[in-house]
Design an enzyme around this catalytic site. Structure first.
Site, PDB file in Angstrom:
ATOM      1  N   GLU A   1       5.356  -3.442   3.260  1.00  0.00           N
ATOM      2  CA  GLU A   1       4.881  -2.853   4.511  1.00  0.00           C
ATOM      3  C   GLU A   1       3.647  -3.631   4.944  1.00  0.00           C
ATOM      4  O   GLU A   1       2.570  -3.459   4.378  1.00  0.00           O
ATOM      5  CB  GLU A   1       4.558  -1.365   4.321  1.00  0.00           C
ATOM      6  CG  GLU A   1       5.758  -0.508   3.959  1.00  0.00           C
ATOM      7  CD  GLU A   1       6.782  -0.428   5.070  1.00  0.00           C
ATOM      8  OE1 GLU A   1       6.418  -0.692   6.237  1.00  0.00           O
ATOM      9  OE2 GLU A   1       7.949  -0.109   4.803  1.00  0.00           O
TER      10      GLU A   1
ATOM     11  N   CYS B   1      -2.426  -0.237  10.759  1.00  0.00           N
ATOM     12  CA  CYS B   1      -1.510  -1.372  10.846  1.00  0.00           C
ATOM     13  C   CYS B   1      -0.583  -1.297  12.049  1.00  0.00           C
ATOM     14  O   CYS B   1      -0.038  -2.316  12.476  1.00  0.00           O
ATOM     15  CB  CYS B   1      -0.693  -1.498   9.563  1.00  0.00           C
ATOM     16  SG  CYS B   1       0.289  -0.038   9.174  1.00  0.00           S
TER      17      CYS B   1
END
Length: 461
Positions: free
Chosen positions: A213, A247
């Site tokens: 991720e 993010c």
């Protein structure tokens, strides 16, 4: 005993414990999750305090973005793990008649989870819950930069689990490198693309499957048809949550030239509405994680046209919500993921301008469009590749646990969230159960005269 010896000892202990078959007992998994939930609920205030210590998060933001995400996941997994662990029926093949087909979820085995500092509680425990529910052992390596939360995670895990089942190992990059050098059955990493590539290389030596991720420069487009005031409010919320250290936050705005000036006015107003005239005094505006990241962000402000904000105070690791006007593609701020409270605003005229900007970067983890033009929305969704996105809001794709979350290309490999996390940490073992009450001989040699029979049967079914 040295740290490296301890790592190897825990790794061996986890292998032996998994081989004991205890984690394959679904009741054992559910009981472990119930214990984890009880420990977390007992330490709720300590969790808020640790997040405030590391990132300056308010209790409200800590609850919404970290605590309730994890308690919600635990509730779901405690309720659903038995069902998700059951064999799944699959329609059998005619060529196997008579038969039944099943997929059996089974744990990979010994797993390593490496978590980041920006949402240090949530992003450590969300994959861990799925890994435990699927029947794996877990070694969790939290970030060395969110020190208070990492220590609290260790305390929680030590209280909730036996060490050969789930264990926290703290340390710096050297510890992470040592961990990834070992043979695991699955590795789950959340962090930056450069580190993700190094972990992928280490995993490849043992053909270890991974979930990565990562991140990237997430574009956010404001079309001329957008509701500008609503767009401004939702972008300010998504961008400056956690001081931009998210993010999937909008990394840069591409605003149609015909609405740019009006839109900027709304953004400035919403920043004040959120955080007041001096955001440094707001209890709702977090801080930058550490000195090195602070200095990197401040460097991005050099030689830029600042529309608002720009104030920074090293002693408190504070950088004001900042808008930049028309930074060049070659500038530092446009060459890398920002990961802070700095928002470049760039005007565009045509679809070609959007293509030129967005395609100049690697595929992003998120992408956002504000528009009331359905045709333009469909063009945007079909034209650009990204992990996930939202039309007329930002970052809320993460809220729906029924939407798997993950990147594509440089922004990540694999996904998770809700039930998908269970599946990520499970191998679906396919098994055919053949009946013995009849054995049709058409598949056996000699084959002379049987081809037409097979063709007709397959057409019929």
């Amino acid at each position: 005993m040295t740290e490296m010896n301890q790592i190897h000892n825990y790794h061996q202990a986890h292998k032996e414990f998994f081989n004991s078959q205890q984690t394959k007992d679904v009741l054992y998994r559910i009981t472990a999750l119930q214990k984890l939930k009880a420990v977390i609920e007992n330490k709720e205030q300590e969790i808020y305090d640790a997040l405030a210590n590391d990132l300056g998060k308010s209790e409200f933001e800590a609850f919404i973005t970290e605590y309730q995400v994890i308690t919600g996941e635990l509730d779901k997994y405690i309720k659903k793990t038995k069902k998700w662990s059951s064999p799944r029926k699959v329609r059998p093949s005619l060529l196997n008649f008579p038969s039944k087909a099943r997929q059996y979820p089974e744990p990979y085995g010994n797993t390593l989870i490496i978590s980041p500092w920006n949402y240090p509680f949530q992003l450590a425990l969300a994959p861990l819950i799925g890994a435990v529910a699927a029947g794996n052992t877990v070694i969790l390596k939290p970030s060395e930069f969110s020190t208070a939360t990492s220590q609290l995670l260790q305390d929680i895990i030590d209280e909730a689990f036996i060490p050969q089942h789930v264990k926290v190992i703290q340390g710096d990059a050297a510890i992470a490198k040592e961990l990834t050098s070992l043979k695991w059955d699955y590795i789950f990493f959340t962090g930056s693309p450069p580190v993700g590539k190094a972990i992928y290389q280490a995993a490849a030596k043992n053909l270890t499957p991974v979930t990565l991720e990562l991140g990237g420069k997430n574009p956010c487009v404001v079309h001329e048809s957008a509701q500008l005031k609503i767009a401004a409010r939702r972008i300010v919320w998504g961008k400056f949550l956690n001081a931009g250290q998210t993010c999937i936050a909008p990394d840069y705005l591409l605003v149609h030239e015909s609405v740019k000036l009006e839109f900027i006015k709304h953004v400035k107003t919403e920043i004040i509405n959120f955080f007041g005239e001096n955001p440094m005094e707001s209890p709702d505006f977090p801080r930058i994680i550490r000195d090195q990241h602070f200095e990197k962000l401040v460097d991005m402000l050099k030689d830029q046209h600042i529309l608002t904000g720009g104030t920074h105070v090293i002693n408190s690791l504070y950088i004001a919500p900042t808008l930049l006007d028309e930074p060049s593609r070659e500038s530092t701020v446009m060459q890398q993921e920002i990961f802070g409270p700095i928002l470049p605003i760039i005007s565009y005229k045509t679809k070609g301008d959007l293509i030129e900007w967005i395609d100049s970067y690697e595929k992003s983890l998120g992408a956002y469009l504000f528009s009331n033009n359905t045709n333009f929305e469909q063009w945007f969704i079909g034209r650009f590749s990204y992990g996930g996105g939202v039309i007329n809001d930002s970052i809320v794709q993460f809220v729906n646990e029924r939407l798997p979350f993950g990147g594509v290309g440089n922004s990540g490999i694999g996904n998770y969230h809700g039930k998908k996390t269970f599946e990520t940490f499970s191998h679906l073992k396919s098994v055919v159960h053949r009946g013995t009450w009849i054995d049709i001989p058409v598949k056996y040699a000699p084959y002379d005269g049987k081809l037409n029979i097979i063709k007709k049967a397959l057409r019929w079914f």
